[in-house]
Design a protein around this motif. Structure first.
Motif, short mmCIF file in Angstrom:
data_model
loop_
_atom_site.label_atom_id
_atom_site.label_comp_id
_atom_site.label_asym_id
_atom_site.label_seq_id
_atom_site.Cartn_x
_atom_site.Cartn_y
_atom_site.Cartn_z
N ALA A 46 1.05 -1.14 0.11
CA ALA A 46 0.16 0.01 0.00
C ALA A 46 0.85 0.95 -0.06
O ALA A 46 0.77 2.24 -0.59
CB ALA A 46 -1.08 -0.16 1.19
N GLU A 47 1.94 1.36 1.01
CA GLU A 47 2.82 2.43 1.01
C GLU A 47 3.64 2.15 -0.30
O GLU A 47 4.07 1.22 -0.44
CB GLU A 47 3.55 2.44 2.33
CG GLU A 47 2.74 3.13 3.60
CD GLU A 47 2.47 4.52 3.20
OE1 GLU A 47 2.78 5.21 2.32
OE2 GLU A 47 1.80 5.19 3.97
N LYS A 48 4.18 3.37 -0.82
CA LYS A 48 5.05 3.32 -1.97
C LYS A 48 6.36 4.09 -1.67
O LYS A 48 6.31 5.17 -0.93
CB LYS A 48 4.38 3.88 -3.09
CG LYS A 48 3.21 3.30 -3.68
CD LYS A 48 3.15 1.84 -3.78
CE LYS A 48 1.80 1.30 -4.35
NZ LYS A 48 1.90 -0.09 -4.85
N PRO A 49 7.62 3.40 -1.92
CA PRO A 49 8.86 4.24 -1.41
C PRO A 49 9.06 5.39 -2.49
O PRO A 49 8.34 5.51 -3.55
CB PRO A 49 9.71 2.98 -2.14
CG PRO A 49 9.24 1.80 -1.98
CD PRO A 49 7.67 2.11 -2.39
N VAL A 50 9.75 6.31 -1.76
CA VAL A 50 9.94 7.38 -2.37
C VAL A 50 11.42 7.50 -3.09
O VAL A 50 12.17 6.96 -2.49
CB VAL A 50 10.14 8.75 -1.40
CG1 VAL A 50 10.71 9.95 -2.08
CG2 VAL A 50 8.70 9.15 -0.70
N ILE A 51 11.42 7.67 -4.56
CA ILE A 51 12.64 7.80 -5.18
C ILE A 51 13.09 8.92 -5.69
O ILE A 51 12.20 9.95 -5.96
CB ILE A 51 12.75 6.53 -6.27
CG1 ILE A 51 11.29 6.85 -7.28
CG2 ILE A 51 12.38 5.16 -5.72
CD1 ILE A 51 11.94 7.69 -8.43
N TYR A 52 14.18 9.11 -6.14
CA TYR A 52 14.68 10.23 -6.68
C TYR A 52 15.39 9.93 -8.32
O TYR A 52 16.12 8.96 -8.37
CB TYR A 52 15.92 11.03 -5.89
CG TYR A 52 16.37 12.31 -6.25
CD1 TYR A 52 15.83 13.55 -6.03
CD2 TYR A 52 17.58 12.27 -7.50
CE1 TYR A 52 16.86 14.61 -6.33
CE2 TYR A 52 18.08 13.50 -7.78
CZ TYR A 52 17.71 14.57 -7.52
OH TYR A 52 18.39 15.81 -7.80
N TRP A 53 14.64 10.63 -9.27
CA TRP A 53 15.40 10.43 -10.63
C TRP A 53 16.23 11.57 -10.95
O TRP A 53 15.89 12.76 -11.27
CB TRP A 53 14.24 10.14 -11.57
CG TRP A 53 14.72 9.95 -13.08
CD1 TRP A 53 15.23 8.80 -13.47
CD2 TRP A 53 14.36 10.93 -14.31
NE1 TRP A 53 15.45 8.99 -14.67
CE2 TRP A 53 15.01 10.25 -15.29
CE3 TRP A 53 13.89 12.18 -14.34
CZ2 TRP A 53 15.05 10.76 -16.39
CZ3 TRP A 53 13.87 12.87 -15.49
CH2 TRP A 53 14.40 12.04 -16.53
N ASP A 54 17.44 11.15 -11.43
CA ASP A 54 18.49 11.84 -11.83
C ASP A 54 18.30 12.14 -13.32
O ASP A 54 18.57 11.07 -14.13
CB ASP A 54 19.77 11.51 -11.66
CG ASP A 54 21.06 12.48 -11.93
OD1 ASP A 54 21.03 13.28 -12.96
OD2 ASP A 54 22.08 12.63 -11.14
N HIS A 55 18.00 13.42 -13.74
CA HIS A 55 17.78 13.75 -15.40
C HIS A 55 18.97 13.46 -15.96
O HIS A 55 18.82 13.33 -17.57
CB HIS A 55 16.75 14.90 -15.66
CG HIS A 55 17.62 15.89 -15.69
ND1 HIS A 55 18.05 16.53 -14.35
CD2 HIS A 55 18.05 16.94 -16.48
CE1 HIS A 55 18.80 17.65 -14.70
NE2 HIS A 55 18.93 17.83 -16.08
N GLU A 56 19.98 13.69 -15.66
CA GLU A 56 21.24 13.81 -16.54
C GLU A 56 21.77 12.27 -16.63
O GLU A 56 22.22 11.94 -17.78
CB GLU A 56 22.22 14.57 -15.93
CG GLU A 56 22.03 16.24 -16.04
CD GLU A 56 23.09 17.06 -15.56
OE1 GLU A 56 23.90 16.55 -14.90
OE2 GLU A 56 22.87 18.15 -15.78
N GLU A 57 21.75 11.62 -15.28
CA GLU A 57 22.28 10.24 -15.37
C GLU A 57 21.28 9.13 -15.80
O GLU A 57 21.57 8.04 -15.88
CB GLU A 57 22.97 9.98 -14.01
CG GLU A 57 24.07 10.81 -13.77
CD GLU A 57 25.23 10.96 -14.48
OE1 GLU A 57 25.43 9.64 -15.11
OE2 GLU A 57 26.12 11.83 -14.76
#
Length: 450
Positions: free
Chosen positions: A140-151
């Motif tokens: 139910a809970e979803k992890p928070v992720i970070y997307w690097d647009h350059e890499e």
């Protein structure tokens, strides 16, 4: 779900602390609380269930929230955290979007964006990177992720939205770009208990803006203040000169060995050169003999200009530049000879100057205390010498107009009318507009020379 209203209080405390220490602060802006009907409508549009903690927060705090701060330039952040300069949190339920861009890019046979499939964006960093929920996780809970647009890489941040808010708040809400918070990342996301995080939190809890007044009686703190501010002015030099010269010299040498960044080493060399001068001559001579690899040759030339006799120092640098088989560039000559401020440099560069003269040669001519005789001689030589003079005079006018501390007076100048006649004749010989216009600008500002 735990009561999360305390977060707002904590965020306000952080902003108040920054404001008290002359940081730049954008106060908290909170939207209206989302009703359950609005949340359900958003889920219907998105075609998925929103994570429970996200729904709880937009329902109990607000559909949107944003605030920002940046540290004052006088706040001396520990060197190991030098990339941290600001803090920020923001979200807006209206900006939620499924990142279907991943499929679109793949259909177009593009590589970028493939990692975004199954992600739900809820915020973004100032540099364009994305914060999102990983909707592919079977819970139910979803992890928070970070997307690097350059890499085009994904970084795991936290187990849930509330977990992310709690962790980032514990770290002082440090800036949203990855390079600001990556000091505290582990395989399980933001780690608020790591040694680095503990050190950061201790500093953040007690930090205050540092002023020259605060550090003026402590040699080590004053030197660190100069390096951190990247500024060595007359007031600071006077304060440094009050300390024992040998003690200061030994401290700066140790600091020079420790610092790896060129800009930091340059400031330390600046203190050695402008505060100690000839006192450091023996050591400067030794670095020509030993050639230590921790000192850039440009800094060695600077120290030579500041700490040795001009005749001895210039000979060393001239020989160094001429020992290379490659052609000397203007920028290279400027970086090694610009601090000598000697007319002997003008005589030396006469054989080496080449087009484009605006890549260091004109600046070197200006900084070498040219005289009226130099102007007349160089404009009677080759085209490259004449053009060097034109742009050096242009720079002289610009410096005099923009900088009240620029006190250099050209020696041997004739009367104003004779100088105008000289410039008019120089202008007549020019064909290119980019050479004519600078001369006209000099003529229009002729009073600057007197």
């Amino acid at each position: 779900m735990e009561d999360i209203q305390f977060l707002i209080s904590k965020w306000k405390q952080i902003l108040q602390k920054l404001e008290k220490n002359n940081g730049k602060v954008r106060q908290i802006q909170i939207g209206k609380k989302a009703t359950m009907q609005e949340i359900e409508a958003k889920e219907k549009v998105l075609g998925c269930q929103l994570p429970p903690s996200y729904k709880y927060i937009v329902h109990n705090i607000g559909k949107s929230l944003s605030f920002y701060y940046s540290f004052s330039e006088d706040t001396m952040i520990p060197s190991e955290f030098r990339e941290i300069f600001s803090g920020e949190i923001n979200w807006n339920i209206d900006f939620l979007q499924n990142l279907n861009i991943a499929d679109e890019l793949l259909e177009d046979e593009e590589d970028d964006g493939g990692t975004l499939r199954g992600k739900l964006e809820f915020s973004h960093a100032g540099n364009g990177d994305i914060y999102a929920f990983d909707m592919s996780v079977d819970s139910a809970e979803k992890p928070v992720i970070y997307w690097d647009h350059e890499e085009d890489t994904i970084t795991y941040i936290a187990d849930s939205f509330i977990d992310y808010l709690l962790r980032i708040t514990e770290l002082g809400c440090i800036g949203s770009e990855k390079w600001q918070f990556e000091y505290f990342l582990s395989d399980s996301g933001l780690d608020t208990a790591s040694p680095a995080a503990v050190k950061w939190k201790q500093w953040f809890e007690t930090f205050s803006e540092t002023t020259l007044e605060d550090v003026k009686n402590n040699m080590e703190q004053l030197a660190a203040f100069v390096v951190y501010r990247e500024k060595l002015d007359e007031e600071t030099i006077t304060l440094l000169q009050r300390f024992d010269r040998n003690e200061l010299f030994q401290f700066l040498l140790k600091k020079l060995h420790k610092e790896g960044a060129f800009k930091d080493q340059k400031l330390i060399c600046g203190m050695i050169g402008r505060v100690l001068g000839l006192y450091a001559e023996t050591w400067v001579s030794s670095i020509w003999e030993d050639k230590p690899d921790h000192i850039d040759t440009r800094l060695r030339s600077y120290l030579t200009a500041m700490c040795t006799s001009k005749d001895k120092g210039l000979l060393l640098v001239f020989n160094f530049l001429e020992s290379s088989n490659k052609k000397i560039t203007g920028y290279e000559a400027l970086s090694h000879l610009g601090d000598f401020h000697s007319r002997d440099v003008i005589s030396w560069m006469e054989n080496d100057v080449k087009f484009p003269v605006t890549e260091g040669w004109d600046e070197l001519f200006l900084r070498s205390n040219f005289s009226w005789d130099d102007l007349k001689r160089w404009t009677s030589l080759e085209e490259k010498h004449e053009v060097t003079v034109i742009h050096a005079l242009e720079k002289y006018v610009h410096e005099k107009s923009a900088n009240n501390e620029f006190s250099y007076v050209i020696s041997g100048l004739p009367s104003k009318s004779e100088l105008i006649d000289f410039l008019v004749e120089l202008r007549k010989r020019q064909v290119l507009k980019k050479r004519i216009l600078p001369i006209e600008n000099v003529i229009q500002n002729i009073d600057i020379f007197y």
